[in-house]
Design an enzyme around this catalytic site. Sequence first.
Site, PDB file in Angstrom:
ATOM      1  N   CYS A  72       0.827  -1.205   0.000  1.00 55.76           N
ATOM      2  CA  CYS A  72       0.000   0.000   0.000  1.00 55.76           C
ATOM      3  C   CYS A  72       0.863   1.257   0.000  1.00 55.76           C
ATOM      4  O   CYS A  72       1.786   1.383   0.805  1.00 55.76           O
ATOM      5  CB  CYS A  72      -0.928   0.002   1.222  1.00 55.76           C
ATOM      6  SG  CYS A  72      -2.052   1.411   1.267  1.00 55.76           S
ATOM      7  N   CYS A  77      -1.659   5.315   6.836  1.00 57.39           N
ATOM      8  CA  CYS A  77      -3.067   5.035   7.100  1.00 57.39           C
ATOM      9  C   CYS A  77      -3.188   4.047   8.262  1.00 57.39           C
ATOM     10  O   CYS A  77      -2.409   3.107   8.384  1.00 57.39           O
ATOM     11  CB  CYS A  77      -3.722   4.456   5.852  1.00 57.39           C
ATOM     12  SG  CYS A  77      -5.398   3.850   6.104  1.00 57.39           S
ATOM     13  N   GLU A 329     -32.922  -6.866  18.981  1.00 49.64           N
ATOM     14  CA  GLU A 329     -31.967  -5.825  18.586  1.00 49.64           C
ATOM     15  C   GLU A 329     -32.423  -4.492  19.186  1.00 49.64           C
ATOM     16  O   GLU A 329     -33.611  -4.188  19.201  1.00 49.64           O
ATOM     17  CB  GLU A 329     -31.906  -5.732  17.062  1.00 49.64           C
ATOM     18  CG  GLU A 329     -31.145  -4.546  16.504  1.00 49.64           C
ATOM     19  CD  GLU A 329     -29.697  -4.510  16.937  1.00 49.64           C
ATOM     20  OE1 GLU A 329     -29.272  -3.456  17.444  1.00 49.64           O
ATOM     21  OE2 GLU A 329     -28.999  -5.534  16.784  1.00 49.64           O
ATOM     22  N   CYS A 404     -16.416 -10.667  17.641  1.00 50.38           N
ATOM     23  CA  CYS A 404     -15.343  -9.933  16.965  1.00 50.38           C
ATOM     24  C   CYS A 404     -14.236  -9.555  17.939  1.00 50.38           C
ATOM     25  O   CYS A 404     -13.328  -8.803  17.586  1.00 50.38           O
ATOM     26  CB  CYS A 404     -15.902  -8.684  16.289  1.00 50.38           C
ATOM     27  SG  CYS A 404     -16.661  -7.506  17.426  1.00 50.38           S
TER      28      CYS A 404
END
Length: 450
Positions: A72, A77, A329, A404
Amino acid sequence: MPLVGHQHQIDILELTDKGDGKGRLFDRPLFVEGLLPGEQALVELTEVKPNYLHGKLVELTQPSADRVADFCPNTECGGCQVRPLAYPAQLALKQSLVQSALEQVGLGEAVVNPILGMETPFAYRNKAQYAVRGSEAGAEIGFYRKHSHDLITADDCAVQDSLHVELNARVRNWMREHDIAAYDEVAHTGCVRNLMTRKGFKSGELMVVLVTLDEALPFEAELLAALADLPVTTLVQNINEVRTNRILGDKNRVLLGSGVIRDKIHELEFEISPLSFFQNNPSQTDVLYSKALEYCELTGSETVFDIYCGIGTISLFLAGKAAKVVGIESVESAIRDARRNAALNGIEQTEFHVGKAEQLMPALHAYGVSADVVVMDPPRKGCDKAVLQTLVAMAPRRLVYVSCNPQTLARDLAWLVKQGFVLDEVQPVDMFPHSMHVEAVARLSLPAKA
């Protein structure tokens, strides 16, 4: 004694959760961006604190065998933290993150399957979120530098679809040509704050969302003309008037199309609005959800709870194999999307409830509602204790936990195991190549009472 500006030879022992190299100097952890485990380097100290040190690379004296050329040009970044690490080594690292998190809570004997990675770990993202800021040359659009809000222009990005990059350039040129003010986050002034683009990888549909500080949008017709030769399905102006780091506001104004795009997961079709949560890596989403479905071991007779269901992607994925799926939710717009997506696919054996899981789960259980199988995909902080306690009281035969965050996953799994659940196995999945993020799916079961 460590002093700013002094140089030292160090060994890098591991990576932090932000992808920085970590070594030790003067009995303190030393953090250096851009270094990999096993490397030796000459480092100059840039920050000295009582409990830690920061440094910058002066010379890499012994590179890792797993170091590869950076693909990259946007080297500053903050998006892809481990680009210099060969992809097989990235997978091994993520596998170890899951295994280590389990070991730390006493679950080191758990079966952790080999991580499921990508064959080609590039151009996998279906959504790009860019910041818009001003410069002497005019508007700039890009990503943030690591650990800051300094903008790094992004004229190319190897993990994004090429159409995201082209849209970035078109919007920037439109802003410069018509002298449209970029957002100033210090003064809280300007016009355009952010640019978000989404692409349906299976449908080919394309969404452009321009986030503005207020409802004023000058040169609107010229923007439409600038994008006219691209396959834009819908263009939306999102208004975010609040001084916040949150990208999207609550109000949308549709400039082109219907305000939504459609895409598929397997054979299911989903409508995606600007505010919808939809997994960013569609090919690995198929992998992740297929594993969750496999772990549920559905026969068609079960009632399934999908906690933290979002727009119903997992719920609808499971509904074809279950008697009933109940989704929970806290975001009302997501539940509207879930109900609409159920109707879109002709699925009737679902019901969706709006509310916080830690409140709704105990309430539903008190009303006598129960589940044979529970699937949950909580935010990074993991599950609220009230949710876990209700699961124990509800006693589903199987529990599938999608996470996650290996640390909060391990914490919650350890608590559930202490309450009598059996951790059958854990499957890591690489959803975000070249980053430190790793997803995992855990399967738990509850032994039948004698």
